[in-house]
Motif scaffolding. Structure first.
Motif, PDB file in Angstrom:
ATOM      1  N   ALA A 170      -0.933  -8.965  -2.183  1.00 57.81           N
ATOM      2  CA  ALA A 170      -0.839  -9.341  -0.550  1.00 57.81           C
ATOM      3  C   ALA A 170      -1.915  -8.602   0.205  1.00 57.81           C
ATOM      4  O   ALA A 170      -1.992  -8.621   1.341  1.00 57.81           O
ATOM      5  N   LEU A 171      -3.052  -7.966  -0.404  1.00 58.79           N
ATOM      6  CA  LEU A 171      -4.008  -7.428   0.030  1.00 58.79           C
ATOM      7  C   LEU A 171      -5.193  -8.529   0.162  1.00 58.79           C
ATOM      8  O   LEU A 171      -5.343  -9.191  -0.514  1.00 58.79           O
ATOM      9  N   ASP A 172      -5.901  -8.302   1.282  1.00 50.14           N
ATOM     10  CA  ASP A 172      -7.176  -9.043   1.356  1.00 50.14           C
ATOM     11  C   ASP A 172      -8.308  -8.671   0.513  1.00 50.14           C
ATOM     12  O   ASP A 172      -8.165  -7.667  -0.104  1.00 50.14           O
ATOM     13  N   PHE A 173      -9.259  -9.292   0.004  1.00 49.04           N
ATOM     14  CA  PHE A 173     -10.143  -9.066  -1.046  1.00 49.04           C
ATOM     15  C   PHE A 173     -11.002  -7.735  -0.697  1.00 49.04           C
ATOM     16  O   PHE A 173     -11.362  -7.061  -1.591  1.00 49.04           O
ATOM     17  N   LYS A 174     -11.327  -7.511   0.768  1.00 47.40           N
ATOM     18  CA  LYS A 174     -12.099  -6.440   0.893  1.00 47.40           C
ATOM     19  C   LYS A 174     -11.166  -4.974   0.660  1.00 47.40           C
ATOM     20  O   LYS A 174     -11.685  -4.199   0.168  1.00 47.40           O
ATOM     21  N   THR A 175      -9.978  -5.098   0.993  1.00 45.48           N
ATOM     22  CA  THR A 175      -8.961  -3.931   0.741  1.00 45.48           C
ATOM     23  C   THR A 175      -8.768  -3.825  -0.616  1.00 45.48           C
ATOM     24  O   THR A 175      -8.745  -2.755  -1.040  1.00 45.48           O
ATOM     25  N   ASP A 176      -8.503  -4.958  -1.332  1.00 40.46           N
ATOM     26  CA  ASP A 176      -8.394  -4.748  -2.815  1.00 40.46           C
ATOM     27  C   ASP A 176      -9.552  -4.285  -3.530  1.00 40.46           C
ATOM     28  O   ASP A 176      -9.327  -3.285  -4.382  1.00 40.46           O
ATOM     29  N   ALA A 177     -10.811  -4.636  -3.147  1.00 37.98           N
ATOM     30  CA  ALA A 177     -11.959  -3.900  -3.575  1.00 37.98           C
ATOM     31  C   ALA A 177     -11.968  -2.585  -3.428  1.00 37.98           C
ATOM     32  O   ALA A 177     -12.127  -1.745  -4.440  1.00 37.98           O
ATOM     33  N   LYS A 178     -11.855  -2.175  -2.168  1.00 30.18           N
ATOM     34  CA  LYS A 178     -11.891  -0.838  -1.794  1.00 30.18           C
ATOM     35  C   LYS A 178     -10.665   0.079  -2.665  1.00 30.18           C
ATOM     36  O   LYS A 178     -10.855   1.392  -2.831  1.00 30.18           O
ATOM     37  N   LEU A 179      -9.634  -0.363  -2.530  1.00 37.71           N
ATOM     38  CA  LEU A 179      -8.261   0.197  -3.323  1.00 37.71           C
ATOM     39  C   LEU A 179      -8.737   0.474  -4.702  1.00 37.71           C
ATOM     40  O   LEU A 179      -8.383   1.597  -5.275  1.00 37.71           O
ATOM     41  N   ARG A 180      -9.205  -0.719  -5.630  1.00 38.53           N
ATOM     42  CA  ARG A 180      -9.345  -0.556  -6.759  1.00 38.53           C
ATOM     43  C   ARG A 180     -10.716   0.587  -7.281  1.00 38.53           C
ATOM     44  O   ARG A 180     -10.622   1.305  -8.125  1.00 38.53           O
ATOM     45  N   GLU A 181     -11.579   0.734  -6.319  1.00 35.99           N
ATOM     46  CA  GLU A 181     -12.705   1.414  -6.471  1.00 35.99           C
ATOM     47  C   GLU A 181     -12.071   2.873  -6.038  1.00 35.99           C
ATOM     48  O   GLU A 181     -12.568   3.801  -6.962  1.00 35.99           O
ATOM     49  N   ALA A 182     -11.268   3.090  -5.230  1.00 40.78           N
ATOM     50  CA  ALA A 182     -10.777   4.549  -4.962  1.00 40.78           C
ATOM     51  C   ALA A 182      -9.865   4.796  -6.309  1.00 40.78           C
ATOM     52  O   ALA A 182      -9.583   6.069  -6.390  1.00 40.78           O
ATOM     53  N   LEU A 183      -9.041   3.704  -6.686  1.00 39.80           N
ATOM     54  CA  LEU A 183      -8.309   4.240  -7.897  1.00 39.80           C
ATOM     55  C   LEU A 183      -9.139   4.808  -9.267  1.00 39.80           C
ATOM     56  O   LEU A 183      -8.486   5.435 -10.036  1.00 39.80           O
ATOM     57  N   LYS A 184     -10.235   4.209  -9.192  1.00 42.11           N
ATOM     58  CA  LYS A 184     -11.161   4.729 -10.449  1.00 42.11           C
ATOM     59  C   LYS A 184     -11.214   6.191 -10.625  1.00 42.11           C
ATOM     60  O   LYS A 184     -10.588   6.698 -11.874  1.00 42.11           O
ATOM     61  N   ASP A 185     -11.433   7.004  -9.611  1.00 39.84           N
ATOM     62  CA  ASP A 185     -11.354   8.291  -9.499  1.00 39.84           C
ATOM     63  C   ASP A 185     -10.101   8.980  -9.800  1.00 39.84           C
ATOM     64  O   ASP A 185     -10.051   9.926 -10.395  1.00 39.84           O
ATOM     65  N   GLU A 186      -9.026   8.271  -8.943  1.00 42.39           N
ATOM     66  CA  GLU A 186      -7.920   9.090  -9.020  1.00 42.39           C
ATOM     67  C   GLU A 186      -7.001   8.782 -10.387  1.00 42.39           C
ATOM     68  O   GLU A 186      -6.180   9.631 -10.797  1.00 42.39           O
ATOM     69  N   THR A 187      -7.294   7.875 -11.086  1.00 40.14           N
ATOM     70  CA  THR A 187      -6.551   7.491 -12.456  1.00 40.14           C
ATOM     71  C   THR A 187      -7.649   7.829 -13.579  1.00 40.14           C
ATOM     72  O   THR A 187      -7.241   7.066 -14.764  1.00 40.14           O
TER      73      THR A 187
ATOM     74  N   ARG B 204       0.719  -1.177   0.043  1.00 39.39           N
ATOM     75  CA  ARG B 204      -0.021  -0.048   0.148  1.00 39.39           C
ATOM     76  C   ARG B 204       0.926   1.382   0.009  1.00 39.39           C
ATOM     77  O   ARG B 204       0.751   2.109  -0.691  1.00 39.39           O
ATOM     78  N   LEU B 205       1.945   1.179   0.731  1.00 42.59           N
ATOM     79  CA  LEU B 205       2.756   2.486   0.680  1.00 42.59           C
ATOM     80  C   LEU B 205       3.468   2.622  -0.795  1.00 42.59           C
ATOM     81  O   LEU B 205       3.867   3.595  -1.155  1.00 42.59           O
ATOM     82  N   SER B 206       3.797   1.405  -1.237  1.00 46.64           N
ATOM     83  CA  SER B 206       4.308   1.367  -2.637  1.00 46.64           C
ATOM     84  C   SER B 206       3.341   2.134  -3.526  1.00 46.64           C
ATOM     85  O   SER B 206       3.826   2.813  -4.447  1.00 46.64           O
ATOM     86  N   ILE B 207       2.128   1.554  -3.493  1.00 47.06           N
ATOM     87  CA  ILE B 207       1.145   2.312  -4.350  1.00 47.06           C
ATOM     88  C   ILE B 207       0.908   3.574  -4.052  1.00 47.06           C
ATOM     89  O   ILE B 207       0.769   4.701  -5.131  1.00 47.06           O
ATOM     90  N   ALA B 208       1.066   4.112  -2.763  1.00 48.53           N
ATOM     91  CA  ALA B 208       0.754   5.555  -2.443  1.00 48.53           C
ATOM     92  C   ALA B 208       1.931   6.221  -2.991  1.00 48.53           C
ATOM     93  O   ALA B 208       1.758   7.583  -3.604  1.00 48.53           O
ATOM     94  N   ARG B 209       3.374   5.773  -3.198  1.00 49.48           N
ATOM     95  CA  ARG B 209       4.501   6.417  -3.639  1.00 49.48           C
ATOM     96  C   ARG B 209       4.130   6.497  -5.092  1.00 49.48           C
ATOM     97  O   ARG B 209       4.686   7.658  -5.726  1.00 49.48           O
ATOM     98  N   ALA B 210       3.721   5.862  -5.898  1.00 49.58           N
ATOM     99  CA  ALA B 210       3.174   5.897  -7.220  1.00 49.58           C
ATOM    100  C   ALA B 210       2.149   6.820  -7.529  1.00 49.58           C
ATOM    101  O   ALA B 210       2.205   7.826  -8.429  1.00 49.58           O
ATOM    102  N   LEU B 211       1.091   7.043  -6.649  1.00 42.90           N
ATOM    103  CA  LEU B 211      -0.181   7.758  -6.589  1.00 42.90           C
ATOM    104  C   LEU B 211       0.337   9.233  -6.344  1.00 42.90           C
ATOM    105  O   LEU B 211      -0.299  10.330  -7.115  1.00 42.90           O
ATOM    106  N   VAL B 212       1.087   9.630  -5.465  1.00 42.67           N
ATOM    107  CA  VAL B 212       1.482  10.946  -5.398  1.00 42.67           C
ATOM    108  C   VAL B 212       2.198  11.647  -6.469  1.00 42.67           C
ATOM    109  O   VAL B 212       2.302  12.815  -6.872  1.00 42.67           O
ATOM    110  N   ARG B 213       2.620  10.796  -7.325  1.00 42.24           N
ATOM    111  CA  ARG B 213       3.388  11.314  -8.482  1.00 42.24           C
ATOM    112  C   ARG B 213       2.436  12.038  -9.503  1.00 42.24           C
ATOM    113  O   ARG B 213       2.728  12.802 -10.558  1.00 42.24           O
TER     114      ARG B 213
END
Length: 575
Positions: free
Chosen positions: A499-516, A477-486
């Motif tokens: 390495a993420l559980d299914f719940k965190t994986d789903a929430k992260l992919r949902e948040a990424l849609k707006d960010e990317t 997650r920190l590695s992903i944040a490092r890419a996002l801040v760019r």
């Protein structure tokens, strides 16, 4: 080793100063025995106290001048050698930074570390010795011979007989020791390799109870290094006793024949004493040379290894005139790309063609060894392709500077890598001037805020070497944040959600849609659940594309994809 001397150019004034001061020091040392001879012949023998005090005073002045000269020469030589070592390390580091991954694989990480540290230290130490001794020794030897001949030509024949014996002995020992010094550096490489593997893999070693095995492996490589070093030491140890024996027998011979000449009245006592001192100076200069021969072969082997690194021309270089990418933002296109690893029997990727644009998510899936990671490693130009072309914003990536290309990419590697420092520093690795708000926002999107806030110092919490004080999921997650801040044009996620559980994986992919939303997203994944919502799924098998399309289409048209899906999802989930 001579090739490395070009890095002494910034210190040529220091080197000139060392040579001048060493020359004056040698002259002073050579003049002192002559003054002592005058004191004995004209002062002590004749009982002239005033003459003794006069010449003694001159001797003190000459000795003080000699001491001052050698002190400043040593200071300048140390500054030169230390600066030379610093510049050489900087040069190697900068040069290695431009290597492609092929060059790293060719030399090896442990060997590069040894060459940048131990090998340069060996060269640096010899540089100090050369500036102090290698210049002084010939001056003292030649000057000593001239002064000895001026005192007594007959006694000088002893020196003429002894010097070739010493030179021959030094040559034989150096010839035998030289190959072994290169071997020592290779053995150090091996010790570093084993130690590095043991330290980085300590969890696996303990988990499989292989501690005794690793101890044995380290002891074997350590013993191998020790045995080789002892063998070299034994060869080089012959020199000093040999030099001392020759020195003592030479002194005996000089005293024996000199005393006979004094009896015959053809030589004075003071001249004999001066002659003995000149013989000592000649012998000690040869001993200094022999000491250099102990160090030079090893330093020469180290210099060869350093030169090997500096002489490697990186396979991936920017063209002299690079192009700027077009106004398009984040558009990627592969055109009939084929790529092979050096020495491989067949290509890792063959005839790859597809395109991906901003606002789209392209997922890459396939079995182990299908070429997923190889494919995305070509986009930042970690490797160069064999044929075809890769376009970013309608420009071939080989026409764009590596710095410009990589500035457009936010890369999250398969194995999350963190650096020592705080959490905020690790996130800012993606964007050095990121504000606190940007750092916090990136962490929030990456679903890292919760565990960061639970840490004692929050964003100022310290990350240990290799990120050993955080879990695998937290590292990702920190590695992903490092890419996002760019906020890059292109996001590449190389199996970054494993390495993420299914719940965190789903929430992260949902948040990424707006960010990317305005960027191109490429995801490599093993989980079907991670890729099923992608705009485009590329299915790889043995380095070839066997299917491109959406999840529903590939279920019916691609057998490989259908097998992957059925192995992970139940019939109800597939339906």
């Amino acid at each position: 080793m001579i090739k490395l001397f070009k890095y002494l150019k910034p210190y040529k004034k220091y080197v000139a100063g060392v040579l001048i001061l060493t020359f004056f020091n040698a002259l002073s040392e050579l003049y002192l025995p002559n003054l002592m001879s005058d004191i004995v012949n004209n002062g002590i023998v004749k009982g002239d106290t005033n003459y003794i005090l006069k010449i003694g005073g001159i001797m003190l002045i000459v000795a003080a001048f000699s001491a001052i000269s050698i002190v400043f020469a040593s200071l300048l030589s140390s500054k030169t050698a230390m600066g030379f070592g610093k510049d050489l390390r900087q040069k190697i580091f900068s040069h290695v930074e431009g290597f492609s991954l092929n060059e790293f694989d060719k030399i090896g990480t442990s060997s590069l570390i040894t060459r940048t540290t131990n090998d340069i230290t060996q060269v640096q130490q010899v540089m100090v010795m050369m500036l102090r001794m290698m210049v002084r020794a010939p001056m003292m030897c030649i000057g000593g011979i001239i002064m000895a001949v001026s005192k007594n030509r007959q006694l000088s024949m002893i020196i003429v007989f002894v010097i070739p014996i010493l030179i021959l002995a030094i040559s034989i020992v150096a010839k035998k020791g030289f190959p072994l010094f290169k071997l020592i550096q290779e053995k150090i490489d091996r010790v570093n390799l084993v130690l590095r593997e043991e330290l980085t893999g300590i969890r696996v070693i303990r988990a499989f109870d292989r501690i005794d095995h690793e101890k044995k492996r380290f002891n074997e490589s350590n013993k191998d290094l020790t045995d080789t070093a002892i063998k070299v030491g034994r060869i080089m140890a012959i020199l000093m006793p040999l030099m001392n024996i020759v020195l003592n027998f030479t002194t005996i011979a000089v005293v024996w024949y000199g005393s006979k000449q004094i009896d015959m009245g053809t030589m004075q006592v003071g001249d004999l004493m001066a002659f003995i001192q000149y013989v000592m100076q000649i012998m000690f200069s040869l001993i200094m040379v022999s000491m250099m021969f102990i160090m030079i072969p090893r330093a020469s082997a180290s210099a060869t290894r350093v030169n090997e690194v500096l002489e490697i021309i990186p396979e991936i270089n920017d063209k002299e005139k690079t192009k700027e990418a077009s106004e398009k933002r984040g558009f990627i296109e592969f055109k009939d790309v084929t790529f092979s690893y050096p020495g491989a029997e067949k290509p890792a990727l063959s005839n790859i063609s597809f395109s991906a644009g901003p606002g789209e998510t392209t997922a890459i899936i396939g079995g182990t060894g299908s070429g997923k990671t190889s494919l995305i490693s070509l986009i930042p130009r970690f490797y160069d392709i064999d044929s075809g072309s890769i376009l970013v914003n309608n420009t071939d990536i080989r026409e764009i500077s590596q710095k410009t290309l990589r500035a457009k990419i936010g890369f999250v590697p398969q194995k999350a890598v963190l650096f020592t420092g705080t959490i905020s520093e690790n996130i800012r690795y993606g964007k050095e001037d990121a504000t606190d708000e940007e750092v916090k926002h990136a962490a929030e999107v990456a679903q890292a805020t919760e565990f960061i806030s639970n840490m004692k110092d929050g964003f100022d919490s310290y990350i240990a070497q290799g990120g050993t004080n955080v879990s695998g999921g937290q590292k990702q997650r920190l590695s992903i944040a490092r890419a996002l801040v760019r906020k890059p044009e292109i996001y590449i996620f190389d199996d970054s959600f494993s390495a993420l559980d299914f719940k965190t994986d789903a929430k992260l992919r949902e948040a990424l849609k707006d960010e990317t939303i305005s960027s191109t997203v490429i995801i490599v994944a093993q989980r079907v659940s991670t890729v099923m919502d992608a705009d485009r799924i590329i299915v790889l098998d043995e380095g070839k594309i066997v299917g491109i399309g959406k999840h529903e289409d590939l279920l019916n048209t691609c057998e490989v994809y259908s097998e992957i899906v059925s192995s992970q999802l139940s019939e109800e989930e597939i339906a």
